[in-house]
Design an enzyme around this catalytic site. Structure first.
Site, PDB file in Angstrom:
ATOM      1  N   TYR A   1      32.204  51.866  41.894  1.00 33.79           N
ATOM      2  CA  TYR A   1      33.021  53.135  42.173  1.00 33.79           C
ATOM      3  C   TYR A   1      32.196  54.099  43.123  1.00 33.79           C
ATOM      4  CZ  TYR A   1      36.875  51.487  39.407  1.00 33.79           C
ATOM      5  OH  TYR A   1      38.265  51.091  39.354  1.00 33.79           O
TER       6      TYR A   1
ATOM      7  N   LYS B   1      28.730  40.638  33.674  1.00 34.76           N
ATOM      8  CA  LYS B   1      29.030  39.565  34.381  1.00 34.76           C
ATOM      9  C   LYS B   1      27.424  38.882  34.857  1.00 34.76           C
ATOM     10  CE  LYS B   1      31.216  36.021  36.422  1.00 34.76           C
ATOM     11  NZ  LYS B   1      31.609  34.925  35.766  1.00 34.76           N
TER      12      LYS B   1
ATOM     13  N   ASP C   1      35.087  37.089  32.365  1.00 30.90           N
ATOM     14  CA  ASP C   1      36.138  36.264  32.520  1.00 30.90           C
ATOM     15  C   ASP C   1      36.646  35.591  31.472  1.00 30.90           C
ATOM     16  OD1 ASP C   1      33.543  35.204  32.576  1.00 30.90           O
ATOM     17  OD2 ASP C   1      33.901  33.608  34.257  1.00 30.90           O
TER      18      ASP C   1
ATOM     19  N   ASP D   1      37.926  48.833  33.913  1.00 28.17           N
ATOM     20  CA  ASP D   1      39.349  49.407  34.339  1.00 28.17           C
ATOM     21  C   ASP D   1      40.292  48.113  34.329  1.00 28.17           C
ATOM     22  OD1 ASP D   1      41.294  50.727  36.141  1.00 28.17           O
ATOM     23  OD2 ASP D   1      40.720  49.422  37.862  1.00 28.17           O
TER      24      ASP D   1
ATOM     25  N   ASP E   1      43.676  47.658  31.295  1.00 30.34           N
ATOM     26  CA  ASP E   1      45.245  47.447  31.557  1.00 30.34           C
ATOM     27  C   ASP E   1      45.584  46.090  30.767  1.00 30.34           C
ATOM     28  OD1 ASP E   1      45.126  49.499  33.579  1.00 30.34           O
ATOM     29  OD2 ASP E   1      46.223  48.401  34.994  1.00 30.34           O
TER      30      ASP E   1
HETATM   31  C1  IPM Z   1      42.461  53.992  36.405  1.00 25.85           C
HETATM   32  C2  IPM Z   1      42.768  54.006  37.793  1.00 25.85           C
HETATM   33  C3  IPM Z   1      41.885  54.106  38.777  1.00 25.85           C
HETATM   34  C4  IPM Z   1      40.564  53.582  38.358  1.00 25.85           C
HETATM   35  C5  IPM Z   1      42.186  54.145  40.321  1.00 25.85           C
HETATM   36  C6  IPM Z   1      43.397  55.028  40.815  1.00 25.85           C
HETATM   37  C7  IPM Z   1      41.068  54.670  41.459  1.00 25.85           C
HETATM   38  O1  IPM Z   1      43.096  52.581  38.070  1.00 25.85           O
HETATM   39  O2  IPM Z   1      42.177  55.287  36.175  1.00 25.85           O
HETATM   40  O3  IPM Z   1      42.361  52.907  35.608  1.00 25.85           O
HETATM   41  O4  IPM Z   1      40.278  52.333  39.055  1.00 25.85           O
HETATM   42  O5  IPM Z   1      39.615  53.843  37.833  1.00 25.85           O
HETATM   43 MN    MN Z   2      43.164  51.325  36.284  1.00 25.81          MN
END
Ligand code: IPM
Ligand code: MN
Ligand code: NAD
Length: 350
Positions: A134, A185, A218, A242, A246
């Site tokens: 990032y 990784k 992975d 990240d 999710d």
């Molecule tokens: C999150 C989002 C951000 C990230 C994006 C919008 C840059 O996906 O906050 O999880 O990757 O951190």
């Molecule tokens: Mn995200």
């Protein structure tokens, strides 16, 4: 009197933040934490209108004149490359040095999980938030030609790795968790892997009562689906955190309900749902506000209002249990109906 900067942002960020504010107003009536909510108009509309994403003065004010930031989401298909989202969201994470991205995933209702037998999932993900890929180091060469080369460096420093590992272990001790798992990784990215594994072990030696292990990302993605209850606290880099957050969110009830805290302990903090601006459902009034509301609860706790935070968390659980759910959770309530129900519950004391 704590000052809170509210940045609704874009898309469903505006919709879910309206409900988080409604709940905070109920908290104010019942618990009087004295939070002053200051609305900030940052996002795609402003960028498209004025050509400004966020100014240095605004950064300075968010940094110096506020005790916390509550953010909805940033991202808009009208802005190519989402430059404003990077400037504002990643700008705040980097410039305020919010190195801890804490993303808890707790199962609300087994029926909400896509897993057949989810068990009692309680994952605390510690995502490094100021380094990794990032940092945008590198560049594009021979752009637009058939020899285009894009380099996106992965930055990992001793200091950066040490402080996120320490945050994860300290959290484990504080919350009575027994194990911290490193995710990396190291087989394909050995330089970063060596640093993470050495520093992880170094920090672990200060916490002899906490078990440790390490997994490749992975295999972790696979195992989180196979046996998620095996894991308690996960510490990992920016990109893997990240992605895994999710995944973890979806395992326990959906992205719409997932909350997060971006923190530099003792200095700055920004709270936001894990989800984005969801352009596919924006403007329909159907977005799930639970992630935003749960993020507000994390903020209240951070500001020292544990009782109020708990009341909000309990109201969120009660909403889910009572079937007060948006469509992503199989319900038929609108964003506003869920927010209003939770605010009323907080107000009435339950
Ligand atoms: C999150 C989002 C951000 C990230 C994006 C919008 C840059 O996906 O906050 O999880 O990757 O951190
Ligand atoms: Mn995200
Ligand atoms: P997203 O999280 O916005 O949406 C992914 C999917 O989940 C979509 O189908 C969406 O409808 C659904 N969803 C997300 N939140 C929901 C909610 N509260 N209730 C019901 N359904 C929900 O991810 P994306 O589509 O990849 O990204 C959209 C935009 O948001 C992009 O510009 C992205 O960069 C941005 N983004 C911002 C943040 C942030 O501000 N923290 C986080 C992630 C993505």
């Amino acid at each position: 009197m704590p000052r809170v900067a509210v940045i609704p942002g874009d898309g469903i960020g505006l919709e879910v933040m309206r409900e988080a504010v409604r709940v905070l107003e109920a908290v104010e009536s019942r618990f009087s934490p004295g939070c002053e909510l200051v609305h900030w108009d940052l996002g795609a509309d402003r960028f498209l209108r004025d050509g400004i994403t966020i100014t240095d003065e605004e950064f300075a004010s968010l940094s110096n004149d506020h005790d916390a930031i509550l953010l909805g989401a940033l991202g808009d298909p009208r802005v190519p490359g989402n430059q404003h989202a990077r400037d504002i969201l990643l700008g705040l994470r980097f410039r305020l040095d919010l190195y801890v991205n804490y993303r808890p995933a707790v199962l609300l209702d087994p029926a909400l999980s896509p897993l057949k037998a989810p068990g009692d999932i309680r994952l605390d993900i510690f995502r490094e938030n100021t380094e990794g890929v990032y940092v945008n180091l590198g560049g594009t060469f021979k752009e637009g030609t058939d020899r285009e080369t894009a380099i996106q460096e992965d930055l990992n420093t001793f200091t950066g790795v040490e402080r996120i590992c320490r945050a994860a272990f300290e959290h484990a001790v504080k919350r009575g968790r027994s194990r911290v798992t490193l995710v990396d990784k190291a087989n394909a990215m050995p330089a970063a892997g060596r640093l993470w594994r050495r520093v992880f072990a170094l920090v672990a030696s200060d916490f002899p009562d906490i078990d440790t292990d390490a997994m490749y990302v992975d295999a972790m993605a696979m195992d989180l689906v196979r046996r998620p209850t095996r894991y308690e606290v996960i510490v990992t880099g920016n990109l893997f955190g990240d992605i895994l957050s999710d995944l973890a969110a979806e395992l326990v009830g959906g992205l719409g309900a997932a909350a997060s805290a971006n923190v530099h302990p003792g200095r700055h903090a920004l709270f936001e749902p894990v989800h984005g601006s969801a352009p596919d459902i924006a403007g329909q009034g159907v977005a799930n506000p639970l992630g935003a509301i749960a993020s507000a609860a994390l903020m209240l706790d951070h500001l020292g209002h544990a009782e109020a935070a708990q009341a909000v968390e309990e109201a969120v659980v009660a909403a889910v249990d009572g079937g007060v759910r948006t469509a992503d959770m199989g319900g038929d309530r609108s964003t506003e109906q869920v927010g209003t129900w939770i605010a009323d519950r907080v107000l009435s004391g339950g």
